[in-house]
Design an enzyme around this catalytic site. Structure first.
Site, short mmCIF file in Angstrom:
data_model
loop_
_atom_site.label_atom_id
_atom_site.label_comp_id
_atom_site.label_asym_id
_atom_site.label_seq_id
_atom_site.Cartn_x
_atom_site.Cartn_y
_atom_site.Cartn_z
N CYS A 85 -26.55 -9.51 33.98
CA CYS A 85 -26.69 -8.06 34.15
C CYS A 85 -27.94 -7.52 33.46
O CYS A 85 -28.33 -6.37 33.68
CB CYS A 85 -25.45 -7.34 33.62
SG CYS A 85 -23.95 -7.72 34.55
N CYS A 204 -14.43 2.60 35.08
CA CYS A 204 -15.17 1.45 35.62
C CYS A 204 -16.33 1.93 36.48
O CYS A 204 -16.20 2.90 37.24
CB CYS A 204 -14.26 0.60 36.50
SG CYS A 204 -12.65 0.19 35.75
N HIS A 330 -24.16 0.00 39.49
CA HIS A 330 -24.69 -1.16 38.76
C HIS A 330 -25.13 -2.27 39.74
O HIS A 330 -24.53 -3.34 39.78
CB HIS A 330 -23.61 -1.67 37.80
CG HIS A 330 -24.02 -2.81 36.93
ND1 HIS A 330 -25.35 -3.14 36.67
CD2 HIS A 330 -23.27 -3.72 36.24
CE1 HIS A 330 -25.39 -4.19 35.87
NE2 HIS A 330 -24.15 -4.57 35.61
#
Length: 385
Positions: A85, A204, A330
Protein backbone atom coordinates in the site's frame (compact mmCIF):
# COMPACT_ATOMS: atom_id res chain seq x y z
CA UNK A 1 23.68 17.55 -4.16
CA UNK A 2 20.60 19.35 -5.41
CA UNK A 3 17.23 19.56 -3.66
CA UNK A 4 14.16 17.96 -5.23
CA UNK A 5 10.99 19.94 -5.89
CA UNK A 6 7.43 19.09 -6.91
CA UNK A 7 6.36 21.41 -9.75
CA UNK A 8 3.13 19.89 -11.06
CA UNK A 9 0.38 17.38 -10.28
CA UNK A 10 -2.48 15.69 -12.08
CA UNK A 11 -5.31 13.48 -10.85
CA UNK A 12 -8.52 11.90 -12.09
CA UNK A 13 -11.69 11.61 -10.02
CA UNK A 14 -11.42 8.44 -7.93
CA UNK A 15 -14.31 5.99 -8.08
CA UNK A 16 -15.75 2.97 -9.86
CA UNK A 17 -14.12 3.12 -13.31
CA UNK A 18 -15.40 -0.08 -14.90
CA UNK A 19 -15.57 1.66 -18.26
CA UNK A 20 -11.95 2.92 -18.07
CA UNK A 21 -8.98 0.84 -19.18
CA UNK A 22 -5.71 0.95 -17.26
CA UNK A 23 -4.34 3.14 -20.07
CA UNK A 24 -7.30 5.50 -19.64
CA UNK A 25 -6.46 5.99 -15.95
CA UNK A 26 -2.80 6.71 -16.68
CA UNK A 27 -3.56 8.99 -19.61
CA UNK A 28 -6.09 10.99 -17.60
CA UNK A 29 -3.70 11.67 -14.72
CA UNK A 30 -0.80 12.37 -17.08
CA UNK A 31 -2.70 14.87 -19.25
CA UNK A 32 -3.98 16.65 -16.13
CA UNK A 33 -0.39 16.89 -14.90
CA UNK A 34 0.86 18.35 -18.19
CA UNK A 35 -1.95 20.91 -18.05
CA UNK A 36 -1.07 21.81 -14.44
CA UNK A 37 2.51 22.98 -15.04
CA UNK A 38 2.40 26.76 -14.62
CA UNK A 39 4.97 27.70 -17.25
CA UNK A 40 4.25 24.74 -19.51
CA UNK A 41 6.24 21.61 -20.30
CA UNK A 42 7.41 19.75 -23.39
CA UNK A 43 7.07 16.23 -21.93
CA UNK A 44 9.06 14.44 -24.64
CA UNK A 45 12.00 16.81 -24.31
CA UNK A 46 11.81 17.61 -20.59
CA UNK A 47 10.99 14.34 -18.80
CA UNK A 48 14.10 12.21 -18.28
CA UNK A 49 12.67 9.19 -16.45
CA UNK A 50 9.44 7.71 -15.09
CA UNK A 51 8.62 5.94 -11.83
CA UNK A 52 5.35 4.02 -12.02
CA UNK A 53 3.61 2.83 -8.87
CA UNK A 54 1.12 -0.02 -9.20
CA UNK A 55 0.48 -3.47 -7.77
CA UNK A 56 -1.03 -4.28 -11.15
CA UNK A 57 -4.00 -6.00 -9.52
CA UNK A 58 -5.78 -6.03 -12.90
CA UNK A 59 -2.75 -7.81 -14.41
CA UNK A 60 -2.13 -5.27 -17.15
CA UNK A 61 1.60 -5.73 -17.57
CA UNK A 62 3.92 -5.69 -14.54
CA UNK A 63 6.30 -3.27 -16.26
CA UNK A 64 7.06 0.42 -16.52
CA UNK A 65 6.41 0.02 -20.24
CA UNK A 66 2.69 0.38 -19.50
CA UNK A 67 3.27 4.08 -18.83
CA UNK A 68 5.12 4.60 -22.11
CA UNK A 69 2.17 3.28 -24.07
CA UNK A 70 -0.40 5.35 -22.19
CA UNK A 71 1.55 8.61 -22.31
CA UNK A 72 3.53 8.33 -25.53
CA UNK A 73 6.75 8.83 -23.55
CA UNK A 74 8.78 6.23 -25.42
CA UNK A 75 12.57 5.89 -25.20
CA UNK A 76 12.54 6.93 -21.52
CA UNK A 77 13.67 4.76 -18.62
CA UNK A 78 10.46 3.69 -16.86
CA UNK A 79 10.56 1.69 -13.63
CA UNK A 80 7.65 -0.01 -11.93
CA UNK A 81 7.72 0.21 -8.14
CA UNK A 82 5.79 -2.25 -5.94
CA UNK A 83 5.75 -1.83 -2.17
CA UNK A 84 2.27 -2.87 -1.06
CA UNK A 85 0.00 0.00 0.00
CA UNK A 86 3.06 2.27 0.19
CA UNK A 87 3.71 1.73 -3.54
CA UNK A 88 2.90 5.28 -4.70
CA UNK A 89 4.80 6.84 -1.80
CA UNK A 90 7.86 4.73 -2.54
CA UNK A 91 7.72 5.51 -6.27
CA UNK A 92 7.87 9.18 -5.29
CA UNK A 93 10.74 8.54 -2.86
CA UNK A 94 12.74 6.72 -5.55
CA UNK A 95 12.24 9.57 -8.02
CA UNK A 96 13.28 12.12 -5.40
CA UNK A 97 16.47 10.19 -4.67
CA UNK A 98 17.34 10.02 -8.39
CA UNK A 99 16.82 13.77 -8.79
CA UNK A 100 18.80 14.62 -5.65
CA UNK A 101 21.64 12.38 -6.81
CA UNK A 102 21.78 14.23 -10.12
CA UNK A 103 21.00 11.12 -12.15
CA UNK A 104 17.93 12.73 -13.73
CA UNK A 105 16.78 16.35 -13.94
CA UNK A 106 13.02 15.87 -14.40
CA UNK A 107 11.10 12.80 -13.21
CA UNK A 108 7.48 11.79 -13.77
CA UNK A 109 5.92 9.88 -10.87
CA UNK A 110 2.63 8.24 -11.73
CA UNK A 111 0.50 5.75 -9.81
CA UNK A 112 -2.61 3.86 -10.87
CA UNK A 113 -4.75 0.93 -9.81
CA UNK A 114 -7.90 -0.77 -11.00
CA UNK A 115 -9.21 -2.38 -7.83
CA UNK A 116 -12.56 -3.51 -9.20
CA UNK A 117 -11.72 -5.45 -12.36
CA UNK A 118 -9.86 -8.48 -11.01
CA UNK A 119 -11.85 -11.66 -11.46
CA UNK A 120 -10.48 -12.92 -8.15
CA UNK A 121 -10.70 -9.62 -6.25
CA UNK A 122 -8.57 -8.88 -3.24
CA UNK A 123 -9.84 -11.99 -1.51
CA UNK A 124 -7.95 -13.89 -4.18
CA UNK A 125 -4.78 -12.60 -2.62
CA UNK A 126 -5.46 -14.94 0.29
CA UNK A 127 -4.56 -17.91 -1.89
CA UNK A 128 -4.17 -21.18 -0.08
CA UNK A 129 -0.44 -21.33 -0.73
CA UNK A 130 -0.01 -18.18 1.36
CA UNK A 131 -2.37 -19.08 4.15
CA UNK A 132 0.60 -19.39 6.52
CA UNK A 133 1.14 -15.65 6.25
CA UNK A 134 -2.37 -14.46 6.89
CA UNK A 135 -3.38 -17.22 9.25
CA UNK A 136 -6.95 -16.60 8.16
CA UNK A 137 -6.90 -12.94 9.22
CA UNK A 138 -8.75 -10.58 6.89
CA UNK A 139 -7.88 -6.88 6.65
CA UNK A 140 -10.91 -5.77 8.74
CA UNK A 141 -10.13 -8.44 11.34
CA UNK A 142 -6.48 -7.33 11.46
CA UNK A 143 -7.44 -3.74 12.18
CA UNK A 144 -10.38 -4.75 14.36
CA UNK A 145 -7.91 -6.45 16.71
CA UNK A 146 -5.89 -3.23 16.86
CA UNK A 147 -9.05 -1.34 17.75
CA UNK A 148 -10.12 -3.67 20.56
CA UNK A 149 -6.59 -3.74 21.98
CA UNK A 150 -6.37 0.07 21.88
CA UNK A 151 -9.78 0.33 23.55
CA UNK A 152 -8.76 -2.11 26.26
CA UNK A 153 -5.28 -0.76 26.92
CA UNK A 154 -5.95 2.97 26.70
CA UNK A 155 -9.72 3.22 27.34
CA UNK A 156 -10.19 4.56 23.83
CA UNK A 157 -13.92 4.70 23.13
CA UNK A 158 -15.86 3.38 20.16
CA UNK A 159 -17.11 6.92 19.62
CA UNK A 160 -13.56 8.31 19.35
CA UNK A 161 -12.69 5.74 16.67
CA UNK A 162 -15.89 6.55 14.76
CA UNK A 163 -15.11 10.28 14.92
CA UNK A 164 -12.16 9.70 12.55
CA UNK A 165 -14.58 8.50 9.89
CA UNK A 166 -17.01 11.36 10.62
CA UNK A 167 -14.19 13.90 10.16
CA UNK A 168 -12.83 12.39 6.96
CA UNK A 169 -16.22 11.95 5.33
CA UNK A 170 -17.05 15.57 6.11
CA UNK A 171 -13.78 16.64 4.48
CA UNK A 172 -14.45 14.37 1.52
CA UNK A 173 -17.65 16.23 0.67
CA UNK A 174 -15.45 19.27 -0.02
CA UNK A 175 -12.80 17.43 -2.05
CA UNK A 176 -13.71 17.12 -5.74
CA UNK A 177 -11.84 13.86 -6.45
CA UNK A 178 -13.18 11.83 -3.50
CA UNK A 179 -14.98 8.58 -4.33
CA UNK A 180 -17.58 8.75 -1.53
CA UNK A 181 -18.95 12.19 -0.84
CA UNK A 182 -21.40 12.03 2.05
CA UNK A 183 -21.43 13.18 5.64
CA UNK A 184 -22.15 10.82 8.50
CA UNK A 185 -22.52 11.04 12.27
CA UNK A 186 -20.94 8.92 15.01
CA UNK A 187 -24.26 7.10 15.32
CA UNK A 188 -24.31 6.49 11.55
CA UNK A 189 -20.86 4.88 11.79
CA UNK A 190 -21.88 2.76 14.80
CA UNK A 191 -25.16 1.75 13.15
CA UNK A 192 -23.64 0.78 9.79
CA UNK A 193 -23.22 -2.90 9.00
CA UNK A 194 -20.74 -4.78 11.16
CA UNK A 195 -17.64 -5.84 9.22
CA UNK A 196 -15.29 -7.07 11.97
CA UNK A 197 -15.95 -5.94 15.54
CA UNK A 198 -15.68 -3.15 16.45
CA UNK A 199 -15.29 -1.88 12.88
CA UNK A 200 -18.39 -1.23 10.80
CA UNK A 201 -18.87 -0.39 7.14
CA UNK A 202 -18.26 3.35 7.59
CA UNK A 203 -15.01 2.60 9.41
CA UNK A 204 -13.63 1.04 6.20
CA UNK A 205 -12.30 2.72 3.05
CA UNK A 206 -14.13 1.92 -0.21
CA UNK A 207 -12.72 -0.21 -3.03
CA UNK A 208 -11.76 2.37 -5.64
CA UNK A 209 -10.09 2.84 -9.02
CA UNK A 210 -7.84 5.86 -9.59
CA UNK A 211 -4.65 7.43 -10.91
CA UNK A 212 -2.46 10.41 -10.01
CA UNK A 213 0.84 11.93 -11.22
CA UNK A 214 3.38 14.47 -9.96
CA UNK A 215 6.44 16.05 -11.57
CA UNK A 216 9.74 16.22 -9.65
CA UNK A 217 12.79 18.24 -10.66
CA UNK A 218 16.00 19.78 -9.31
CA UNK A 219 17.03 23.26 -8.11
CA UNK A 220 18.21 24.35 -11.54
CA UNK A 221 15.06 23.41 -13.46
CA UNK A 222 12.32 24.08 -10.85
CA UNK A 223 11.74 27.76 -11.70
CA UNK A 224 11.61 26.82 -15.37
CA UNK A 225 8.26 25.13 -14.67
CA UNK A 226 6.72 27.28 -11.89
CA UNK A 227 7.33 30.25 -9.62
CA UNK A 228 5.96 28.22 -6.70
CA UNK A 229 7.84 24.90 -6.43
CA UNK A 230 7.39 22.77 -3.30
CA UNK A 231 10.63 21.39 -1.85
CA UNK A 232 10.95 17.81 -0.66
CA UNK A 233 12.42 18.37 2.79
CA UNK A 234 12.78 14.75 3.94
CA UNK A 235 11.71 11.16 3.48
CA UNK A 236 11.90 7.80 5.21
CA UNK A 237 11.10 4.17 4.43
CA UNK A 238 11.13 1.37 6.97
CA UNK A 239 10.37 -2.34 6.75
CA UNK A 240 9.35 -4.71 9.53
CA UNK A 241 8.73 -8.47 9.41
CA UNK A 242 5.77 -10.30 7.87
CA UNK A 243 5.54 -12.39 10.99
CA UNK A 244 6.12 -9.87 13.76
CA UNK A 245 3.31 -7.64 12.59
CA UNK A 246 0.63 -9.03 14.87
CA UNK A 247 2.90 -9.89 17.74
CA UNK A 248 4.58 -6.61 18.64
CA UNK A 249 2.42 -3.96 17.04
CA UNK A 250 -1.10 -4.40 18.37
CA UNK A 251 -1.32 -0.73 19.33
CA UNK A 252 1.33 0.80 17.07
CA UNK A 253 3.26 0.24 13.86
CA UNK A 254 7.04 0.32 14.50
CA UNK A 255 7.76 0.88 10.78
CA UNK A 256 5.76 4.12 10.86
CA UNK A 257 7.70 5.31 13.87
CA UNK A 258 11.04 4.57 12.23
CA UNK A 259 10.09 5.97 8.80
CA UNK A 260 8.83 9.20 10.35
CA UNK A 261 11.97 9.48 12.50
CA UNK A 262 14.06 9.22 9.31
CA UNK A 263 11.96 11.89 7.60
CA UNK A 264 12.08 14.19 10.64
CA UNK A 265 15.86 13.82 10.89
CA UNK A 266 16.45 14.45 7.18
CA UNK A 267 14.13 17.45 7.08
CA UNK A 268 15.10 19.04 10.37
CA UNK A 269 11.41 19.26 11.26
CA UNK A 270 9.57 17.59 14.12
CA UNK A 271 5.95 16.62 14.74
CA UNK A 272 5.09 20.09 16.06
CA UNK A 273 6.23 21.66 12.77
CA UNK A 274 3.78 19.74 10.58
CA UNK A 275 0.96 22.07 9.50
CA UNK A 276 -1.05 19.54 7.47
CA UNK A 277 -0.83 15.78 6.94
CA UNK A 278 -2.25 13.18 4.58
CA UNK A 279 -1.96 9.82 6.38
CA UNK A 280 -2.97 6.21 5.84
CA UNK A 281 -6.54 5.66 7.08
CA UNK A 282 -7.63 2.44 5.39
CA UNK A 283 -9.71 1.97 8.55
CA UNK A 284 -10.70 4.58 11.14
CA UNK A 285 -8.53 2.99 13.84
CA UNK A 286 -5.50 3.19 11.51
CA UNK A 287 -5.55 6.99 11.53
CA UNK A 288 -6.02 7.14 15.30
CA UNK A 289 -2.97 4.90 15.84
CA UNK A 290 -1.03 6.94 13.27
CA UNK A 291 -1.49 10.15 15.30
CA UNK A 292 0.61 8.42 17.95
CA UNK A 293 3.12 6.78 15.59
CA UNK A 294 3.93 10.10 13.90
CA UNK A 295 4.41 11.82 17.25
CA UNK A 296 1.42 14.13 16.93
CA UNK A 297 0.41 12.95 20.41
CA UNK A 298 1.67 10.48 23.02
CA UNK A 299 1.02 6.73 22.88
CA UNK A 300 -2.55 6.02 23.98
CA UNK A 301 -3.74 9.61 23.50
CA UNK A 302 -5.09 9.26 19.96
CA UNK A 303 -8.68 9.19 21.23
CA UNK A 304 -8.26 12.43 23.18
CA UNK A 305 -6.43 13.95 20.20
CA UNK A 306 -9.49 13.68 17.98
CA UNK A 307 -11.90 14.39 20.87
CA UNK A 308 -10.20 17.78 21.18
CA UNK A 309 -10.71 18.49 17.46
CA UNK A 310 -6.98 18.83 16.76
CA UNK A 311 -6.95 16.84 13.44
CA UNK A 312 -10.13 18.47 12.12
CA UNK A 313 -9.95 20.81 9.14
CA UNK A 314 -10.29 23.82 11.45
CA UNK A 315 -8.13 22.26 14.17
CA UNK A 316 -4.55 22.90 15.21
CA UNK A 317 -3.12 20.08 13.04
CA UNK A 318 -5.48 19.11 10.20
CA UNK A 319 -5.13 15.47 9.12
CA UNK A 320 -6.54 14.16 5.85
CA UNK A 321 -8.26 17.34 4.60
CA UNK A 322 -8.87 15.48 1.32
CA UNK A 323 -11.11 13.01 3.15
CA UNK A 324 -8.34 10.45 3.32
CA UNK A 325 -8.67 6.90 2.12
CA UNK A 326 -11.96 6.60 4.00
CA UNK A 327 -13.63 9.06 1.64
CA UNK A 328 -11.30 9.39 -1.32
CA UNK A 329 -10.69 5.66 -1.70
CA UNK A 330 -7.55 3.53 -1.81
CA UNK A 331 -6.45 2.60 -5.37
CA UNK A 332 -3.19 1.27 -4.02
CA UNK A 333 -0.60 2.44 -6.57
CA UNK A 334 -2.27 5.85 -6.84
CA UNK A 335 -2.87 6.46 -3.13
CA UNK A 336 0.55 7.76 -2.08
CA UNK A 337 0.96 9.87 -5.22
CA UNK A 338 -2.46 11.43 -4.60
CA UNK A 339 -1.45 12.26 -1.03
CA UNK A 340 1.68 14.00 -2.37
CA UNK A 341 -0.47 15.90 -4.88
CA UNK A 342 -2.78 17.07 -2.09
CA UNK A 343 0.13 18.26 0.08
CA UNK A 344 1.56 20.02 -3.01
CA UNK A 345 -1.72 21.90 -3.46
CA UNK A 346 -1.99 22.69 0.26
CA UNK A 347 1.50 24.23 0.38
CA UNK A 348 0.77 26.34 -2.70
CA UNK A 349 -2.55 27.53 -1.25
CA UNK A 350 -4.50 25.85 -4.05
CA UNK A 351 -6.52 23.27 -2.10
CA UNK A 352 -9.87 25.00 -2.51
CA UNK A 353 -12.54 24.23 0.10
CA UNK A 354 -10.13 22.04 2.11
CA UNK A 355 -7.29 24.56 2.20
CA UNK A 356 -5.44 24.78 5.52
CA UNK A 357 -4.57 28.46 6.14
CA UNK A 358 -0.88 29.37 5.91
CA UNK A 359 0.34 25.77 5.59
CA UNK A 360 4.13 25.75 5.18
CA UNK A 361 5.16 22.17 6.08
CA UNK A 362 3.20 19.08 5.06
CA UNK A 363 3.56 15.34 5.64
CA UNK A 364 2.48 12.30 3.63
CA UNK A 365 2.35 8.80 5.17
CA UNK A 366 1.51 5.26 4.03
CA UNK A 367 1.69 1.83 5.60
CA UNK A 368 1.58 -1.40 3.63
CA UNK A 369 1.67 -5.20 3.35
CA UNK A 370 -1.54 -7.14 3.63
CA UNK A 371 -3.16 -9.62 5.98
CA UNK A 372 -1.61 -10.06 9.39
CA UNK A 373 1.45 -7.96 8.56
CA UNK A 374 -0.09 -4.65 7.50
CA UNK A 375 2.17 -1.95 8.80
CA UNK A 376 5.30 -3.99 8.09
CA UNK A 377 6.19 -1.31 5.53
CA UNK A 378 5.88 2.44 6.03
CA UNK A 379 6.89 5.41 3.88
CA UNK A 380 6.84 9.04 5.01
CA UNK A 381 7.62 12.17 2.97
CA UNK A 382 7.83 15.76 4.27
CA UNK A 383 7.42 18.74 1.93
CA UNK A 384 7.81 22.47 2.55
CA UNK A 385 6.67 25.63 0.85
Amino acid sequence: MTDAHVVGSGIIDFGEKYEWSFDDLLEGAYLDLVESVDHGINPTADIDAIWYGTLDIANEGSSGASVAHATGLFEKPATQIVNACATGSDAFRNAVQAVKAGDVEVALVIGAEKMLDSTEGLIGSAALERVWRGRGVTMPAFFGMRATRHMDQYETTREQIAEVSVKNHENGTKYPHAHQQFECSVDDVKDSATVSYPLNLYDCCPVTDGACAVLVTNDERAREFTDAPVRVAGYGLSTDSFMRGDDLALTNFPASRQASSMAYERSGYGPDDIDVAEVHDCFSITELITYEDLGFCEQGEGGAFIDDGIPHLDGEKPVNPSGGLLSKGHPIGATGVAQIAEIFEQLRGEAGDVQVPDAEVGMQHNIGIGRNATGAVSCVNILER
